[in-house]
Design a protein around this motif. Structure first.
Motif, PDB file in Angstrom:
ATOM      1  N   ASN A  81     -11.714   0.301   1.689  1.00  0.00           N
ATOM      2  CA  ASN A  81     -12.977   0.453   2.425  1.00  0.00           C
ATOM      3  C   ASN A  81     -13.386   1.917   2.521  1.00  0.00           C
ATOM      4  N   ARG A  82     -12.433   2.778   2.771  1.00  0.00           N
ATOM      5  CA  ARG A  82     -12.728   4.213   2.885  1.00  0.00           C
ATOM      6  C   ARG A  82     -13.179   4.763   1.530  1.00  0.00           C
ATOM      7  N   SER A 111       0.851  -1.189   0.000  1.00  0.00           N
ATOM      8  CA  SER A 111       0.000   0.000   0.000  1.00  0.00           C
ATOM      9  C   SER A 111       0.886   1.238   0.000  1.00  0.00           C
ATOM     10  N   SER A 130      -7.613   3.733   2.024  1.00  0.00           N
ATOM     11  CA  SER A 130      -7.872   2.295   1.983  1.00  0.00           C
ATOM     12  C   SER A 130      -9.079   2.032   1.081  1.00  0.00           C
TER      13      SER A 130
END
Length: 98
Positions: A52-53, A44, A50
């Protein structure tokens, strides 16, 4: 001559893999794709959100846009009704509102 070729074959076998991996990661990084480690795990980036965000933000934006579209559809239906109704009836309704 054959001894130099015999030396080049193992040398090429050792260097082709890491060179191809480095080139692959360079191309992926340049075009915004995630970078992989030598074991194939994704690395990353520090500045990236992320997954999900990002999904949450997209869902919120989608809900907002869905609400706007619904309100615009309602307004369009009213305008279509005004445009297709007889002028006399519209003027009576406007007078009734005053």
């Amino acid at each position: 001559m054959s001894s130099s070729i015999g030396l080049l074959i193992p040398l090429a076998a050792i260097t082709v893999g890491p060179t191809a991996w480095a080139f692959n990661n360079w191309v992926r990084a340049r075009h915004g794709y995630p970078i992989e480690t030598k074991k194939g795990q994704l690395v990353s980036r520090d500045g990236d959100l992320s997954v999900n965000r990002q999904t949450e933000l997209l869902k919120a934006e989608n809900d907002k846009l869905h609400g706007q579209v619904s309100r615009l559809e309602e307004r369009l239906a009213v305008l279509e009704r005004i445009a297709t109704d007889p002028a006399e009836r519209v003027s009576r309704e406007i007078d009734a509102l005053r």
